[in-house]
Design a protein around this motif. Structure first.
Motif, short mmCIF file in Angstrom:
data_model
loop_
_atom_site.label_atom_id
_atom_site.label_comp_id
_atom_site.label_asym_id
_atom_site.label_seq_id
_atom_site.Cartn_x
_atom_site.Cartn_y
_atom_site.Cartn_z
N ALA A 18 -102.45 53.74 87.79
CA ALA A 18 -102.66 53.49 89.08
C ALA A 18 -101.78 52.40 89.37
N ASN A 19 -101.87 51.11 88.76
CA ASN A 19 -101.02 50.03 88.98
C ASN A 19 -99.63 50.35 88.90
N VAL A 20 -99.13 51.04 87.86
CA VAL A 20 -97.68 51.02 87.72
C VAL A 20 -97.19 51.94 89.12
N ILE A 21 -98.10 52.94 89.65
CA ILE A 21 -97.46 53.64 90.91
C ILE A 21 -97.48 52.81 91.85
N LEU A 22 -98.65 52.24 92.10
CA LEU A 22 -98.74 51.19 93.17
C LEU A 22 -97.64 50.13 93.44
N ALA A 28 -90.69 50.10 96.41
CA ALA A 28 -89.78 50.95 97.42
C ALA A 28 -90.00 50.29 98.60
N CYS A 29 -91.39 49.60 99.03
CA CYS A 29 -91.34 49.27 100.48
C CYS A 29 -90.47 48.03 100.71
N VAL A 31 -87.94 47.19 99.07
CA VAL A 31 -86.47 47.59 99.21
C VAL A 31 -86.13 48.14 100.61
N ALA A 32 -86.98 49.14 101.20
CA ALA A 32 -86.82 49.56 102.40
C ALA A 32 -86.91 48.20 103.67
N LEU A 33 -87.72 47.49 103.21
CA LEU A 33 -87.49 46.19 104.19
C LEU A 33 -86.57 45.43 104.10
N VAL A 34 -85.84 45.25 102.93
CA VAL A 34 -84.75 44.59 102.78
C VAL A 34 -83.55 45.13 103.39
N GLY A 35 -83.63 46.78 103.19
CA GLY A 35 -82.50 47.61 103.87
C GLY A 35 -82.60 47.48 105.38
#
Length: 197
Positions: A18-22, A28-29, A31-35
């Motif tokens: 669960a920690n790896v998925i989180l 990903a969030c 990276v998206a915010l930086v984009g």
């Protein structure tokens, strides 16, 4: 396959997974915010560059108009407008005598002759001098000119009738002066002619 691990270890594996998925979702969030930040920064810089370009264009256009002497151009246009207005005013008072004289001749009674014609400035009127055989004919001239059915003038008034006992050779004994007013839509002014522009 049967999992023989103790329950504490199984739970630890589940939490680890669960920690790896989180962690992946958080990355990903990020990276998206930086984009989104990069795109927003690019748009903001582009927007300010467009504003600066438009300000430069406005300044350039203002300078060009000043160089082309806008005030002088406006004065020339105003002068042309005034000349055109003056031309229209002159044409409003330009009488077509060929039509006027032929229609006056049609309504003249027998033994009456037009001997003088003059325009009255800025009144839309004309003064006529007519020689007649007698006073009755002189008044008949005025009646014929003022008659709306004849469509010559809107109004005609006698200014003076003078009769002499012994007229000069070739003249009739009575002279009548008449002032006649043109109607607003009369056909004798150049400006009212069909087909004039």
């Amino acid at each position: 396959m049967i999992n023989l691990l103790p329950p504490d270890v199984k739970q630890s594996y589940r939490y680890g997974l669960a920690n790896v998925i989180l962690f992946r979702w958080i990355m990903a969030c990020i990276v998206a915010l930086v984009g989104v930040g990069v795109i927003a920064t690019y748009g903001w810089l582009n927007f300010h560059q467009d504003i600066n370009n438009y300000n430069d264009q406005v300044t350039h256009a203002s300078n060009v108009l000043k160089k082309e002497n806008q005030v002088s151009t406006y004065a020339q246009v105003q002068d042309i407008t005034n000349n055109f207005t003056l031309s229209v005013d002159v044409l409003k008072n330009e009488v077509l005598f060929s039509k006027l004289l032929s229609n006056i001749a049609k309504v003249m009674p027998a033994n009456a002759y037009l001997t003088g014609l003059s325009l009255v400035k800025n009144q839309g009127a004309i003064d006529m001098t007519v020689q007649t055989q007698d006073q009755f004919t002189a008044t008949q001239v005025q009646i014929n000119l003022a008659d709306p059915a004849n469509n010559v003038f809107s109004k005609a008034d006698i200014n003076n009738i003078t009769c002499v006992q012994k007229p000069q050779v070739g003249q009739l004994p009575c002279v009548v002066t008449i002032r006649a007013l043109f109607g607003t839509d009369n056909q004798y002014l150049f400006i009212n002619q069909k087909g004039t522009s």
